[in-house]
Design a protein around this motif. Sequence first.
Motif, PDB file in Angstrom:
ATOM      1  N   ALA A 144      -5.731   5.772 -11.137  1.00 26.82           N
ATOM      2  CA  ALA A 144      -5.382   5.197  -9.838  1.00 26.82           C
ATOM      3  C   ALA A 144      -6.021   3.820  -9.674  1.00 26.82           C
ATOM      4  O   ALA A 144      -5.418   2.913  -9.095  1.00 26.82           O
ATOM      5  CB  ALA A 144      -5.814   6.130  -8.714  1.00 26.82           C
ATOM      6  N   LEU A 145      -7.234   3.655 -10.173  1.00 23.76           N
ATOM      7  CA  LEU A 145      -7.913   2.364 -10.100  1.00 23.76           C
ATOM      8  C   LEU A 145      -7.175   1.310 -10.928  1.00 23.76           C
ATOM      9  O   LEU A 145      -6.988   0.174 -10.483  1.00 23.76           O
ATOM     10  CB  LEU A 145      -9.348   2.506 -10.580  1.00 23.76           C
ATOM     11  CG  LEU A 145     -10.244   1.284 -10.434  1.00 23.76           C
ATOM     12  CD1 LEU A 145     -10.380   0.905  -8.968  1.00 23.76           C
ATOM     13  CD2 LEU A 145     -11.600   1.563 -11.030  1.00 23.76           C
ATOM     14  N   ALA A 153       1.288   6.521  -6.969  1.00 25.55           N
ATOM     15  CA  ALA A 153       0.095   7.261  -7.385  1.00 25.55           C
ATOM     16  C   ALA A 153       0.233   8.752  -7.090  1.00 25.55           C
ATOM     17  O   ALA A 153      -0.160   9.593  -7.915  1.00 25.55           O
ATOM     18  CB  ALA A 153      -1.140   6.698  -6.687  1.00 25.55           C
ATOM     19  N   GLY A 180      -4.131   0.318  -9.119  1.00 23.59           N
ATOM     20  CA  GLY A 180      -4.514  -0.565  -8.011  1.00 23.59           C
ATOM     21  C   GLY A 180      -4.740  -1.989  -8.472  1.00 23.59           C
ATOM     22  O   GLY A 180      -4.353  -2.942  -7.801  1.00 23.59           O
ATOM     23  N   ILE A 181      -5.373  -2.150  -9.621  1.00 20.74           N
ATOM     24  CA  ILE A 181      -5.599  -3.492 -10.176  1.00 20.74           C
ATOM     25  C   ILE A 181      -4.279  -4.142 -10.574  1.00 20.74           C
ATOM     26  O   ILE A 181      -4.068  -5.333 -10.342  1.00 20.74           O
ATOM     27  CB  ILE A 181      -6.585  -3.426 -11.354  1.00 20.74           C
ATOM     28  CG1 ILE A 181      -7.969  -3.051 -10.830  1.00 20.74           C
ATOM     29  CG2 ILE A 181      -6.634  -4.747 -12.111  1.00 20.74           C
ATOM     30  CD1 ILE A 181      -8.968  -2.713 -11.904  1.00 20.74           C
ATOM     31  N   GLY A 214       0.810  -1.215   0.000  1.00 22.63           N
ATOM     32  CA  GLY A 214       0.000   0.000   0.000  1.00 22.63           C
ATOM     33  C   GLY A 214       0.842   1.263   0.000  1.00 22.63           C
ATOM     34  O   GLY A 214       0.496   2.253  -0.656  1.00 22.63           O
ATOM     35  N   TYR A 256       2.214   1.659  -3.513  1.00 19.82           N
ATOM     36  CA  TYR A 256       1.120   2.110  -4.384  1.00 19.82           C
ATOM     37  C   TYR A 256       0.847   3.589  -4.167  1.00 19.82           C
ATOM     38  O   TYR A 256       0.721   4.360  -5.112  1.00 19.82           O
ATOM     39  CB  TYR A 256      -0.145   1.299  -4.121  1.00 19.82           C
ATOM     40  CG  TYR A 256      -1.378   1.929  -4.702  1.00 19.82           C
ATOM     41  CD1 TYR A 256      -1.646   1.840  -6.064  1.00 19.82           C
ATOM     42  CD2 TYR A 256      -2.262   2.653  -3.912  1.00 19.82           C
ATOM     43  CE1 TYR A 256      -2.763   2.433  -6.612  1.00 19.82           C
ATOM     44  CE2 TYR A 256      -3.374   3.250  -4.450  1.00 19.82           C
ATOM     45  CZ  TYR A 256      -3.629   3.139  -5.792  1.00 19.82           C
ATOM     46  OH  TYR A 256      -4.732   3.743  -6.329  1.00 19.82           O
ATOM     47  N   TRP A 257       0.721   3.999  -2.909  1.00 20.66           N
ATOM     48  CA  TRP A 257       0.451   5.396  -2.594  1.00 20.66           C
ATOM     49  C   TRP A 257       1.564   6.306  -3.114  1.00 20.66           C
ATOM     50  O   TRP A 257       1.286   7.362  -3.700  1.00 20.66           O
ATOM     51  CB  TRP A 257       0.303   5.558  -1.081  1.00 20.66           C
ATOM     52  CG  TRP A 257       0.194   6.972  -0.654  1.00 20.66           C
ATOM     53  CD1 TRP A 257      -0.894   7.779  -0.725  1.00 20.66           C
ATOM     54  CD2 TRP A 257       1.250   7.768  -0.104  1.00 20.66           C
ATOM     55  NE1 TRP A 257      -0.593   9.020  -0.238  1.00 20.66           N
ATOM     56  CE2 TRP A 257       0.721   9.051   0.142  1.00 20.66           C
ATOM     57  CE3 TRP A 257       2.581   7.521   0.203  1.00 20.66           C
ATOM     58  CZ2 TRP A 257       1.487  10.070   0.697  1.00 20.66           C
ATOM     59  CZ3 TRP A 257       3.334   8.534   0.741  1.00 20.66           C
ATOM     60  CH2 TRP A 257       2.790   9.791   0.985  1.00 20.66           C
ATOM     61  N   SER A 291       0.027  -8.963  -5.772  1.00 16.77           N
ATOM     62  CA  SER A 291      -0.144  -8.940  -4.317  1.00 16.77           C
ATOM     63  C   SER A 291      -0.918 -10.150  -3.835  1.00 16.77           C
ATOM     64  O   SER A 291      -0.592 -10.728  -2.794  1.00 16.77           O
ATOM     65  CB  SER A 291      -0.871  -7.666  -3.895  1.00 16.77           C
ATOM     66  OG  SER A 291      -0.127  -6.534  -4.259  1.00 16.77           O
ATOM     67  N   PHE A 300      -1.459  -3.629  -9.167  1.00 15.45           N
ATOM     68  CA  PHE A 300      -0.806  -4.021  -7.916  1.00 15.45           C
ATOM     69  C   PHE A 300      -1.514  -5.198  -7.264  1.00 15.45           C
ATOM     70  O   PHE A 300      -0.899  -5.990  -6.556  1.00 15.45           O
ATOM     71  CB  PHE A 300      -0.784  -2.840  -6.937  1.00 15.45           C
ATOM     72  CG  PHE A 300       0.444  -1.990  -7.031  1.00 15.45           C
ATOM     73  CD1 PHE A 300       1.354  -1.981  -6.004  1.00 15.45           C
ATOM     74  CD2 PHE A 300       0.688  -1.215  -8.139  1.00 15.45           C
ATOM     75  CE1 PHE A 300       2.496  -1.209  -6.073  1.00 15.45           C
ATOM     76  CE2 PHE A 300       1.808  -0.432  -8.227  1.00 15.45           C
ATOM     77  CZ  PHE A 300       2.740  -0.428  -7.193  1.00 15.45           C
ATOM     78  N   ALA A 301      -2.820  -5.338  -7.458  1.00 16.52           N
ATOM     79  CA  ALA A 301      -3.598  -6.369  -6.762  1.00 16.52           C
ATOM     80  C   ALA A 301      -3.257  -7.780  -7.220  1.00 16.52           C
ATOM     81  O   ALA A 301      -3.256  -8.712  -6.405  1.00 16.52           O
ATOM     82  CB  ALA A 301      -5.079  -6.107  -6.954  1.00 16.52           C
TER      83      ALA A 301
END
Length: 78
Positions: A46-47, A36, A50-51, A29, A32-33, A57, A53-54
């Motif tokens: 950003a979404l 971003a 996030g995907i 996180g 990611y932050w 992860s 990175f998901a």
Amino acid sequence: MQRIKTFKTLTRVAAAASFLVVQTIICIGTVYWAIAETLRMEGTAALVLGIIFAIPSAYLLMVVSRLAYEAETDPANQ
């Protein structure tokens, strides 16, 4: 040798896996932050990040949980 699977060892597995998963999520996180915010991403960008990175992860969290299970149920560690 056979793995030791008692309530005590499975509780230790859950505790170790939970600890490692929380630490991993915090690190991921933070990265990611940082990315971003550095790139000033908002909304859809950003979404998408996030995907991106998901997916790795989720794999990493499965590996960490499996390693916790193997370490805590190993007869040599008892």
